[in-house]
Design a protein around this motif. Structure first.
Motif, PDB file in Angstrom:
ATOM      1  N   ASP A  39       0.710  32.315  59.664  1.00 59.41           N
ATOM      2  CA  ASP A  39       0.404  32.642  61.056  1.00 59.41           C
ATOM      3  C   ASP A  39       1.595  33.261  61.786  1.00 59.41           C
ATOM      4  O   ASP A  39       1.570  33.428  62.995  1.00 59.41           O
ATOM      5  N   LYS A  40       2.626  33.601  61.037  1.00 59.31           N
ATOM      6  CA  LYS A  40       3.819  34.275  61.554  1.00 59.31           C
ATOM      7  C   LYS A  40       4.428  33.554  62.760  1.00 59.31           C
ATOM      8  O   LYS A  40       4.808  34.170  63.749  1.00 59.31           O
ATOM      9  N   THR A  41       4.530  32.226  62.659  1.00 60.99           N
ATOM     10  CA  THR A  41       5.168  31.452  63.714  1.00 60.99           C
ATOM     11  C   THR A  41       6.623  31.189  63.353  1.00 60.99           C
ATOM     12  O   THR A  41       6.986  31.128  62.180  1.00 60.99           O
ATOM     13  N   LYS A  42       7.437  31.069  64.389  1.00 58.90           N
ATOM     14  CA  LYS A  42       8.866  30.828  64.224  1.00 58.90           C
ATOM     15  C   LYS A  42       9.295  29.784  65.236  1.00 58.90           C
ATOM     16  O   LYS A  42       8.665  29.627  66.284  1.00 58.90           O
ATOM     17  N   GLY A  43      10.384  29.069  64.929  1.00 57.13           N
ATOM     18  CA  GLY A  43      10.859  28.069  65.868  1.00 57.13           C
ATOM     19  C   GLY A  43      12.060  27.317  65.370  1.00 57.13           C
ATOM     20  O   GLY A  43      12.801  27.798  64.507  1.00 57.13           O
ATOM     21  N   VAL A  44      12.242  26.122  65.907  1.00 62.88           N
ATOM     22  CA  VAL A  44      13.391  25.295  65.580  1.00 62.88           C
ATOM     23  C   VAL A  44      12.924  23.925  65.112  1.00 62.88           C
ATOM     24  O   VAL A  44      11.778  23.539  65.332  1.00 62.88           O
ATOM     25  N   TYR A  45      13.839  23.207  64.467  1.00 62.41           N
ATOM     26  CA  TYR A  45      13.570  21.839  64.037  1.00 62.41           C
ATOM     27  C   TYR A  45      14.841  21.012  64.198  1.00 62.41           C
ATOM     28  O   TYR A  45      15.947  21.556  64.269  1.00 62.41           O
ATOM     29  N   ALA A  46      14.676  19.706  64.267  1.00 62.15           N
ATOM     30  CA  ALA A  46      15.801  18.776  64.288  1.00 62.15           C
ATOM     31  C   ALA A  46      15.319  17.463  63.689  1.00 62.15           C
ATOM     32  O   ALA A  46      14.132  17.132  63.778  1.00 62.15           O
ATOM     33  N   GLY A  47      16.227  16.734  63.050  1.00 63.85           N
ATOM     34  CA  GLY A  47      15.846  15.454  62.465  1.00 63.85           C
ATOM     35  C   GLY A  47      17.037  14.540  62.273  1.00 63.85           C
ATOM     36  O   GLY A  47      18.162  14.995  62.059  1.00 63.85           O
ATOM     37  N   LEU A  48      16.777  13.243  62.367  1.00 66.41           N
ATOM     38  CA  LEU A  48      17.780  12.214  62.132  1.00 66.41           C
ATOM     39  C   LEU A  48      17.221  11.259  61.091  1.00 66.41           C
ATOM     40  O   LEU A  48      16.131  10.703  61.274  1.00 66.41           O
ATOM     41  N   THR A  49      17.946  11.093  59.969  1.00 64.32           N
ATOM     42  CA  THR A  49      17.484  10.238  58.875  1.00 64.32           C
ATOM     43  C   THR A  49      18.560   9.242  58.485  1.00 64.32           C
ATOM     44  O   THR A  49      19.588   9.623  57.926  1.00 64.32           O
ATOM     45  N   PRO A  50      18.358   7.953  58.764  1.00 59.95           N
ATOM     46  CA  PRO A  50      19.278   6.931  58.271  1.00 59.95           C
ATOM     47  C   PRO A  50      18.929   6.550  56.832  1.00 59.95           C
ATOM     48  O   PRO A  50      17.769   6.622  56.429  1.00 59.95           O
ATOM     49  N   ALA A  51      19.936   6.139  56.050  1.00 59.81           N
ATOM     50  CA  ALA A  51      19.698   5.798  54.645  1.00 59.81           C
ATOM     51  C   ALA A  51      20.749   4.819  54.139  1.00 59.81           C
ATOM     52  O   ALA A  51      21.789   4.619  54.762  1.00 59.81           O
ATOM     53  N   LEU A  52      20.481   4.243  52.978  1.00 57.53           N
ATOM     54  CA  LEU A  52      21.383   3.301  52.323  1.00 57.53           C
ATOM     55  C   LEU A  52      21.745   3.853  50.952  1.00 57.53           C
ATOM     56  O   LEU A  52      20.875   4.308  50.205  1.00 57.53           O
ATOM     57  N   PHE A  53      23.051   3.828  50.621  1.00 59.44           N
ATOM     58  CA  PHE A  53      23.547   4.268  49.322  1.00 59.44           C
ATOM     59  C   PHE A  53      23.995   3.042  48.549  1.00 59.44           C
ATOM     60  O   PHE A  53      24.707   2.189  49.083  1.00 59.44           O
TER      61      PHE A  53
END
Length: 176
Positions: free
Chosen positions: A112-126
């Motif tokens: 659909d030829k859409t464009k934009g931005v994204y953001a994300g926060l992911t906590p994790a354990l190693f």
């Protein structure tokens, strides 16, 4: 074919624990299939990351994602993301570390030829297993997406999905 898929999954789910002056290589591979009545949906995603660990706690890098998605009776759709991320790691012991990835960037969908931005926060354990090898566990995160195009309505999504998803990866630290 299954052995190749397992090898690819193990390779690209690599997330490296923080070690000063080293390179972080990693990412995720995902596949989903859903069938409800006569409607069927399939999707495949590959999301690599490359970063530089400039201190024991901080990493900066670039990330990307390629998504191939198809619903029954429709054209195959592709979506792309490219951006930057930062990771903050806190060693809890010789065996465990907690980290959080914060990423943001540009995204585009082909159908659909859409464009934009994204953001994300992911906590994790190693979990450090032996000789730099380890396991990574996350159970969701917070995300924001914004897409718009000339022929479609603007889309905005905010997601809070802790406990809704589980990600497990293998890691190996590569020093410089």
């Amino acid at each position: 074919m299954k052995k190749l898929l397992v090898a690819v999954v193990l390779l690209v789910t690599t997330m490296v624990s923080a070690q000063k002056n080293s390179i972080l290589l990693g990412g995720n591979v995902g596949f989903g299939s859903e069938k409800i009545g006569e409607s069927k949906t399939e999707g495949f995603e590959f999301s690599p990351k490359v970063g530089y660990q400039f201190s024991e706690k901080w990493t900066l890098g670039v990330e990307g994602s390629i998504l191939n998605y198809k619903e029954s009776n429709s054209k195959r759709e592709e979506a792309y993301k490219v951006g930057v991320f930062t990771r903050y790691s806190v060693p809890l012991s010789d065996l465990f570390s907690f980290y959080a990835d914060l990423g943001a960037g540009y995204q585009e969908r082909s159908i659909d030829k859409t464009k934009g931005v994204y953001a994300g926060l992911t906590p994790a354990l190693f979990i450090n297993m032996k000789r730099g090898f380890g396991l990574n566990f996350s159970i969701g995160g917070i995300s924001y997406d914004n897409l718009s195009g000339k022929e479609v309505a603007r889309e905005q999504r905010f997601g809070f999905n802790f406990g809704k998803t589980v990600n497990i990866g293998i890691s190996k630290n590569f020093g410089l």
